[in-house]
Design a protein around this motif. Structure first.
Motif, mmCIF file in Angstrom:
data_model
loop_
_atom_site.group_PDB
_atom_site.id
_atom_site.type_symbol
_atom_site.label_atom_id
_atom_site.label_comp_id
_atom_site.label_asym_id
_atom_site.label_seq_id
_atom_site.Cartn_x
_atom_site.Cartn_y
_atom_site.Cartn_z
ATOM 1 N N THR A 193 0.825 -1.209 0.000
ATOM 2 C CA THR A 193 0.000 0.000 0.000
ATOM 3 C C THR A 193 0.859 1.260 0.000
ATOM 4 O O THR A 193 0.595 2.212 -0.745
ATOM 5 C CB THR A 193 -0.941 -0.003 1.219
ATOM 6 O OG1 THR A 193 -1.833 -1.116 1.106
ATOM 7 C CG2 THR A 193 -1.741 1.283 1.302
ATOM 8 N N GLU A 194 1.900 1.278 0.800
ATOM 9 C CA GLU A 194 2.751 2.464 0.868
ATOM 10 C C GLU A 194 3.579 2.630 -0.409
ATOM 11 O O GLU A 194 3.736 3.757 -0.905
ATOM 12 C CB GLU A 194 3.669 2.380 2.087
ATOM 13 C CG GLU A 194 4.617 3.555 2.249
ATOM 14 C CD GLU A 194 3.915 4.908 2.368
ATOM 15 O OE1 GLU A 194 4.595 5.941 2.158
ATOM 16 O OE2 GLU A 194 2.707 4.943 2.670
ATOM 17 N N ARG A 226 1.205 3.906 -3.056
ATOM 18 C CA ARG A 226 0.846 5.303 -2.808
ATOM 19 C C ARG A 226 1.940 6.241 -3.308
ATOM 20 O O ARG A 226 1.659 7.237 -4.000
ATOM 21 C CB ARG A 226 0.603 5.524 -1.313
ATOM 22 C CG ARG A 226 0.115 6.937 -0.976
ATOM 23 C CD ARG A 226 0.221 7.226 0.513
ATOM 24 N NE ARG A 226 1.609 7.275 0.969
ATOM 25 C CZ ARG A 226 2.409 8.323 0.778
ATOM 26 N NH1 ARG A 226 1.971 9.392 0.117
ATOM 27 N NH2 ARG A 226 3.652 8.293 1.233
ATOM 28 N N ARG A 227 3.177 5.931 -2.977
ATOM 29 C CA ARG A 227 4.289 6.797 -3.389
ATOM 30 C C ARG A 227 4.445 6.818 -4.904
ATOM 31 O O ARG A 227 4.659 7.879 -5.500
ATOM 32 C CB ARG A 227 5.585 6.323 -2.736
ATOM 33 C CG ARG A 227 5.623 6.465 -1.236
ATOM 34 C CD ARG A 227 7.020 6.208 -0.711
ATOM 35 N NE ARG A 227 7.043 6.127 0.737
ATOM 36 C CZ ARG A 227 8.160 6.107 1.453
ATOM 37 N NH1 ARG A 227 9.345 6.156 0.863
ATOM 38 N NH2 ARG A 227 8.102 6.033 2.784
ATOM 39 N N ALA A 261 1.540 8.730 -6.647
ATOM 40 C CA ALA A 261 1.661 10.170 -6.409
ATOM 41 C C ALA A 261 2.711 10.777 -7.334
ATOM 42 O O ALA A 261 2.513 11.865 -7.894
ATOM 43 C CB ALA A 261 2.005 10.433 -4.948
ATOM 44 N N TYR A 317 -6.612 -0.383 -5.155
ATOM 45 C CA TYR A 317 -5.814 0.794 -5.488
ATOM 46 C C TYR A 317 -6.354 1.527 -6.717
ATOM 47 O O TYR A 317 -5.665 2.342 -7.312
ATOM 48 C CB TYR A 317 -4.356 0.379 -5.711
ATOM 49 C CG TYR A 317 -3.783 -0.379 -4.544
ATOM 50 C CD1 TYR A 317 -3.620 0.238 -3.307
ATOM 51 C CD2 TYR A 317 -3.437 -1.728 -4.658
ATOM 52 C CE1 TYR A 317 -3.114 -0.454 -2.220
ATOM 53 C CE2 TYR A 317 -2.929 -2.427 -3.576
ATOM 54 C CZ TYR A 317 -2.780 -1.791 -2.361
ATOM 55 O OH TYR A 317 -2.281 -2.471 -1.276
ATOM 56 N N ASP A 366 -13.257 7.788 -5.807
ATOM 57 C CA ASP A 366 -11.838 7.422 -5.715
ATOM 58 C C ASP A 366 -11.298 7.995 -4.412
ATOM 59 O O ASP A 366 -10.608 9.013 -4.406
ATOM 60 C CB ASP A 366 -11.064 7.970 -6.924
ATOM 61 C CG ASP A 366 -9.626 7.474 -6.975
ATOM 62 O OD1 ASP A 366 -9.335 6.439 -6.347
ATOM 63 O OD2 ASP A 366 -8.800 8.126 -7.642
ATOM 64 N N GLY A 380 -9.427 9.347 -1.627
ATOM 65 C CA GLY A 380 -8.026 9.700 -1.456
ATOM 66 C C GLY A 380 -7.212 9.690 -2.737
ATOM 67 O O GLY A 380 -6.006 9.948 -2.698
ATOM 68 N N GLY A 381 -7.863 9.403 -3.881
ATOM 69 C CA GLY A 381 -7.126 9.312 -5.140
ATOM 70 C C GLY A 381 -7.412 10.486 -6.050
ATOM 71 O O GLY A 381 -8.315 11.289 -5.805
#
Length: 413
Positions: free
Chosen positions: A95-96, A99-100, A103, A126, A330, A332-333
């Motif tokens: 997940t992390e 996310r990175r 982004a 995701y 979405d 947080g996306g």
């Protein structure tokens, strides 16, 4: 404490071992495999999860173009080499890393992210959705009705066997000529062609394949096929060899049919295994007896995640005129929001419309499944994965998104 960060040059082999471990491959790569993977290694886009100096998670992305409906190349962030060691599962490492990476892709201005999913349940979390599918057939040549005669080719056309060097010379230009007509296809760099022809060897058990080229009377390349043979030579009995197709492309359905007939006409061959093809490939239908082609497997293939909804939806073409307001979820996306999509054969406009009444509410992953024309909003609404805010909106939107042929990604990455 587990640290997630870009991988340094001197950590490459440790990172590679962790990736092989996560994929249950032999944990120590061969020198050839290390050399091949190093060609693709970019520090800034290769992430590792490190526990006390040991790499326990891997993640890599690279720049890619994916072909939209109508032929436009769309900037993509291709995700690959994703793994977590079995000792460190369920700790949020993937997940992390995801996310990175996403982004960074959004900041670069990539319209979408893509991947090939090893397991189905993982990537919907995701925002990815299955945008293309693939089907593999095995042809029983003895039942196909083709007989053993060589294929009939257009006047002056010919099929020639060539070596890897010739494929590296003529293949890239031929593929680029075809790519705009293949929604869902992705670009192929030098590394791809070198891996296909044995200059780079990612597999421990590399086998030199055969390559055959179909040329028109003028000498122009109209088709290319790469294949191997699975030998079953029984002394004193009838040989029963199989052809394993690694890739087959033709500039027209007739060119593809000529290459399939060529493979079926090879002496001693009783089976042809197609490899992953478009679900609406010409293969079964060109056989006098289509039942001779049995489906061995069918699965989702290219997964897409929207990073810029407007850019992705405006990049493709549409056969009809119409409009739809989409409420895209979405959490947080970057794809979340309400959008008004207006389309016609002349072009498309997609703008944020927070005050407009929505016709359909759907997740970013569900929107991705219909982007290339393969999914069905009507079917998704029927099973509760898309919500109609206006009766009949799903069917109307389907008429805008659907395409005459199914999208297909011929590659793995």
């Amino acid at each position: 404490m587990i640290e997630i960060r870009p991988v340094e040059e001197d950590e490459f082999e440790e990172w590679q071992r962790a990736m092989y471990t996560g994929f249950l491959m032999e944990p120590v790569p061969t020198p050839d495999q290390l050399e091949a993977h190093r060609r693709q290694f970019v520090n800034s886009r290769s992430l590792g999860a490190f526990d006390g100096g040991r790499c326990v998670g891997t993640f890599r992305s690279f720049a890619q173009e994916v072909t939209a409906v109508g032929g436009a190349p769309v900037r993509s962030n291709a995700v690959t080499n994703v793994s977590v060691s079995p000792t460190h599962r369920r700790r949020g490492l993937l997940t992390e890393m995801m996310r990175r990476d996403l982004a960074a892709a959004e900041e670069r201005g990539d319209a979408v992210a893509t991947l090939i999913a090893a397991e189905y349940p993982i990537y919907g979390r995701y925002g990815f959705g299955a945008a293309t599918h693939a089907t593999a057939w095995t042809v029983d040549v003895t039942r196909s009705g083709l007989g053993s005669r060589p294929p009939v080719l257009p006047d002056g056309a010919r099929i020639d066997l060539v070596d890897g060097a010739e494929v590296r010379k003529l293949g890239p230009a031929f593929y680029e000529r075809l790519r705009p007509a293949l929604p869902g296809s992705v670009d192929r760099g030098e590394v791809w062609w070198e891996a296909r022809t044995g200059v780079l060897r990612f597999a421990r058990d590399w086998t030199e394949p055969y390559h055959a080229v179909l040329r028109s009377a003028s000498g122009e390349v109209e088709g290319l096929v790469t294949y191997r043979c699975e030998v079953d030579s029984r002394l004193g009995e009838q040989p029963q060899h199989a052809v394993i197709v690694d890739g087959l492309l033709g500039s027209t359905p007739a060119a593809e049919a000529a290459l399939w007939r060529f493979l079926c006409s090879i002496d001693w061959v009783t089976k042809v295994k197609s490899g992953r093809r478009s679900p609406d490939d010409v293969l079964p239908h060109l056989l006098p007896d289509p039942r001779a082609a049995q489906i061995e497997r069918h699965s989702d293939w290219l997964w897409v995640r929207f990073l810029d909804v407007a850019a992705a939806l405006e990049a493709r073409t549409y056969k009809r005129t119409g409009a739809v307001v989409l409420d895209v979820l979405d959490e947080g996306g970057p794809a979340g929001g309400r959008y008004r999509l207006e389309v016609s054969p002349e072009g498309a406009s997609c703008t944020r419309a927070p005050g407009a009444g929505a016709d359909l509410t759907l997740s970013a992953s569900e929107l991705a499944t219909v982007w290339l024309g393969d999914g069905s909003l009507t079917r998704l609404a029927g099973i509760g994965r898309v919500r109609e805010e206006r009766t009949g909106a799903a069917r109307e939107a389907d008429a805008l998104f659907r395409t005459p042929g199914r999208p297909w990604c011929p590659d793995v990455f």
